[in-house]
Write an enzyme that holds these catalytic residues in place. Structure first.
Site, PDB file in Angstrom:
ATOM      1  N   ASP A  31      15.600 -21.513 -16.697  1.00 46.86           N
ATOM      2  CA  ASP A  31      14.539 -20.840 -15.919  1.00 46.86           C
ATOM      3  C   ASP A  31      13.377 -20.296 -16.748  1.00 46.86           C
ATOM      4  OD1 ASP A  31      16.449 -21.347 -14.031  1.00 46.86           O
ATOM      5  OD2 ASP A  31      16.778 -19.272 -13.453  1.00 46.86           O
ATOM      6  N   LYS A 144      17.546 -25.606  -8.830  1.00 43.80           N
ATOM      7  CA  LYS A 144      18.636 -24.869  -8.199  1.00 43.80           C
ATOM      8  C   LYS A 144      18.079 -23.858  -7.206  1.00 43.80           C
ATOM      9  CE  LYS A 144      18.890 -21.794 -12.236  1.00 43.80           C
ATOM     10  NZ  LYS A 144      18.886 -20.419 -11.751  1.00 43.80           N
ATOM     11  N   CYS A 177      20.739 -15.291 -14.203  1.00 40.83           N
ATOM     12  CA  CYS A 177      20.867 -16.748 -14.172  1.00 40.83           C
ATOM     13  C   CYS A 177      21.626 -17.309 -15.370  1.00 40.83           C
ATOM     14  CB  CYS A 177      19.488 -17.375 -14.065  1.00 40.83           C
ATOM     15  SG  CYS A 177      18.654 -16.992 -12.499  1.00 40.83           S
TER      16      CYS A 177
END
Length: 238
Positions: A31, A144, A177
């Site tokens: 991310d 995702k 995450c």
């Protein structure tokens, strides 16, 4: 890592078995998108409007420590022709209809309170990975819908098909995450190494707590990129 964090890892160690960083160990970059991995990204801007100063530690660490560290890891994996996977979090719809209801309510509440819209919308420019860390040809990009990639993407299928045995993990944020994805990887039998200086959280205590939990139960935790590269070049498990 602070002296307290170093002392914890030094004194407690880990019972996680050593990980050999082979040609089947992928670098997993979590991310590193503009929306929350850059100070001018939408999530950062929204949170600063709501809680001025709340992103200062995270943004300083990301810019000063994490981005350079991930850059070094990417260069190392690329020059050695080893696999790289980039994760991205985002919705295909501006109303987040494909997010789980609790995630959708959370981000919509932030948007409504801050006035910043389409924070995690895949159609926004901020959905893209920071240009200096952007994927190159031949690298995987996996999208995702939740914090943990194994819960809401095809990462496991990609990894099995490619023959990955484990991951060196970098990115943000440590206790969200990164940790969620590492837990999912470990529970599916992948060996994981988490690199302290290549991860960041919104405050140091959360960062250290996440690393401690992972080191005890799920992954090898190392402090520096230098340690990773030494293990890659020597073939010594870490």
């Amino acid at each position: 890592m602070s002296a307290g964090g170093e002392a914890f890892l030094d004194s407690h160690g880990t019972y996680i078995q050593p990980v050999a960083l082979t040609a089947h160990t992928a670098l997993l970059v979590v991310d590193m998108q503009i929306h929350d991995a850059r100070p001018d990204g939408a999530f950062n801007v929204a949170m600063e409007r709501l809680q001025p100063g709340s992103m200062a530690y995270f943004n300083d660490r990301t810019e000063r420590v994490v981005v350079p560290a991930i850059g070094r890891l990417l260069q190392a994996w690329r020059t050695r022709d080893r696999p790289v996977v980039h994760l991205r979090l985002g919705s295909q719809y501006p109303d987040y209809r494909d997010f789980p209801p609790n995630y959708r309510a959370w981000i919509k509440a932030i948007e409504d309170a801050s006035g910043v819209r389409e924070i995690f919308y895949a159609g926004s420019p901020d959905f893209q990975i920071r240009p200096e860390l952007a994927p190159v040809d031949g690298e995987w990009v996996v999208d995702k819908l939740t914090y943990g990639a194994f819960n809401s993407s095809n990462l496991d299928r990609v990894a099995r098909a490619a023959g990955f045995t484990g991951f060196v993990v970098a990115g943000i944020s440590t206790n969200c995450c990164v940790e969620s994805t590492v837990r999912g990887a470990a529970e599916r039998g992948y060996e994981c190494v988490v690199v302290d200086e290549a991860t960041a959280d919104y405050d140091e205590s959360a960062h250290l707590a996440s690393l401690r939990a992972l080191a005890v139960n799920h992954a090898r935790v190392v402090r520096s990129v230098d340690e990773v590269l030494a293990a890659v070049d020597s073939g010594t498990p870490m």
